[in-house]
Design a protein around this motif. Structure first.
Motif, PDB file in Angstrom:
ATOM      1  N   CYS A 121       0.829  -1.191   0.000  1.00  0.00           N
ATOM      2  CA  CYS A 121       0.000   0.000   0.000  1.00  0.00           C
ATOM      3  C   CYS A 121       0.878   1.262   0.000  1.00  0.00           C
ATOM      4  O   CYS A 121       1.759   1.410   0.847  1.00  0.00           O
TER       5      CYS A 121
ATOM      6  N   CYS B 150       0.045   3.245   3.534  1.00  0.00           N
ATOM      7  CA  CYS B 150       0.473   2.800   4.873  1.00  0.00           C
ATOM      8  C   CYS B 150       1.575   1.743   4.849  1.00  0.00           C
ATOM      9  O   CYS B 150       2.119   1.403   5.895  1.00  0.00           O
TER      10      CYS B 150
ATOM     11  N   CYS C 114      -6.118  -2.287   0.219  1.00  0.00           N
ATOM     12  CA  CYS C 114      -5.339  -2.433   1.449  1.00  0.00           C
ATOM     13  C   CYS C 114      -6.283  -2.695   2.615  1.00  0.00           C
ATOM     14  O   CYS C 114      -7.094  -1.835   2.966  1.00  0.00           O
TER      15      CYS C 114
ATOM     16  N   CYS D  62      -5.565  -0.150   5.897  1.00  0.00           N
ATOM     17  CA  CYS D  62      -6.037   1.241   5.993  1.00  0.00           C
ATOM     18  C   CYS D  62      -7.220   1.520   5.081  1.00  0.00           C
ATOM     19  O   CYS D  62      -7.751   2.631   5.095  1.00  0.00           O
TER      20      CYS D  62
ATOM     21  N   ALA E 221      -7.251   1.783   1.829  1.00  0.00           N
ATOM     22  CA  ALA E 221      -6.957   2.498   0.577  1.00  0.00           C
ATOM     23  C   ALA E 221      -7.159   1.582  -0.631  1.00  0.00           C
ATOM     24  O   ALA E 221      -6.930   0.372  -0.547  1.00  0.00           O
TER      25      ALA E 221
HETATM   26 ZN   LIG Z   1      -2.853   0.842   3.476  1.00  0.00          ZN
END
Ligand SMILES: [Zn+2]
Length: 327
Positions: free
Chosen positions: A161, A164, A179, A182, A184
């Motif tokens: 990612c 993060c 991800c 987090c 994303a």
């Molecule tokens: Zn992430």
């Protein structure tokens, strides 16, 4: 430009059916379709066959190679779309396969003439470097190969990612990474590059990079920067590299260029000045080439300038400039 999409890797109108990428039922149906088939990629090379290696090789969805666990970064099969007859098309990366006793010395190099034969595939179905065979493929095969290579290449370099740093996973039938840590979502990237046919009267501006084979010149090109229009990128790059001021800029044609993830925007630009002052860090030389000299170069008869590389958009733009078919 009327002929814009006749460029190598130009659109063949593939039905990508993006709406089923997140539809598990429809995807399963596509995988189980009697005509469903898969192309194979290995370390950026595509499996092709034919006397001139001019056709993509397809394996059925039941082929053991799909279950052999050769996948590396792109661990899942990628859905490419539907053929015109409704047959679903997929792609799988088998980069984890180790060819035993075969020449892999130039795999990954700019020029790779080696071919690799998987023992479970018919003789003559080999992995070949895409730039070597791109002009021989049909528009549809070229679009499928470019798409698969670009998406698989993206998975190779985007395992984690970007927000993060946690490992991300493939979703959307290969068209997205998600991800869990987090939340994303990441999408396959395409990097815009401008490549420009800069003319002054009857001459075109050509440059060469350090390290290129002697006599090789091409159109100037460069990445578009954040916050920039295509027109501004053309003017900036030509000024930076050759010190030539450019006025009117027009879009001509675009070319997906999956080495690894560019989208080339072919533009025409009108030079407002003639004198060249190169930036020696960016390029080694820049010259104005007359139409007559370019015709000789294309015929392979110019004493100093090699013909442009066939298949690349530079060749396509120059060819159309010589033929007066840029409109
Ligand atoms: Zn992430």
């Amino acid at each position: 430009m009327k002929r814009a999409e006749q460029v190598t890797f130009g659109g063949s109108g593939l039905n990508r059916a993006a709406h089923i990428r997140n539809d598990a039922v429809a995807l399963t149906e596509a995988r189980q379709h009697p005509q469903a088939a898969c192309i194979l990629l290995w370390r950026g090379k595509v499996m092709v066959h034919g006397d001139r290696l001019d056709k993509l090789s397809w394996v059925t969805m039941a082929h053991p190679i799909l279950k052999a666990g050769y996948q590396t970064a792109a661990e899942e099969i990628i859905f490419l779309g539907f053929e015109d007859d409704g047959a679903p098309s997929f792609a799988l990366d088998i980069s984890g396969w180790e060819p035993v006793g075969q020449d892999i010395s130039s795999v990954g190099a700019f020029v790779d003439r080696t071919e690799q034969q998987h023992p479970d595939c018919p003789p003559g179905h080999v992995f070949a470097e895409l730039r070597r065979i791109m002009t021989r493929l049909s528009p549809r095969d070229a679009e499928l190969a470019a798409t698969a290579k670009a998406v698989i290449g993206w998975h190779e370099t985007h395992q984690f990612c970007a927000r993060c740093g946690a490992p991300s996973e493939i979703v959307q039938a290969g068209w997205q990474r998600s991800c869990d840590a987090c939340g994303a979502q990441h999408f396959p990237r395409t990097d815009p590059v401008v490549i420009m046919l800069i003319t002054h009267g009857d001459s075109v501006l050509m440059g060469r990079s350090p390290g290129w084979p002697e006599g090789m010149y091409s159109l100037l090109a460069g990445f578009v920067e954040p916050g920039e229009t295509l027109e501004a990128a053309v003017r900036r790059e030509v000024m930076e590299e050759a010190g030539v001021k450019v006025g009117q800029v027009d879009y001509l044609s675009s070319q997906p260029w999956p080495f690894p993830s560019s989208l080339m925007f072919g533009c025409a630009g009108e030079a407002l000045s003639h004198e060249i002052e190169i930036d020696p860090i960016e390029i080694e030389d820049a010259i104005w080439v007359t139409r007559q000299d370019m015709m000789r170069a294309f015929a392979g008869e110019h004493p100093e300038i090699l013909p442009a590389r066939e298949g690349a958009i530079a060749h396509f733009l120059l060819e159309n400039w010589l033929a007066d078919t840029l409109d």
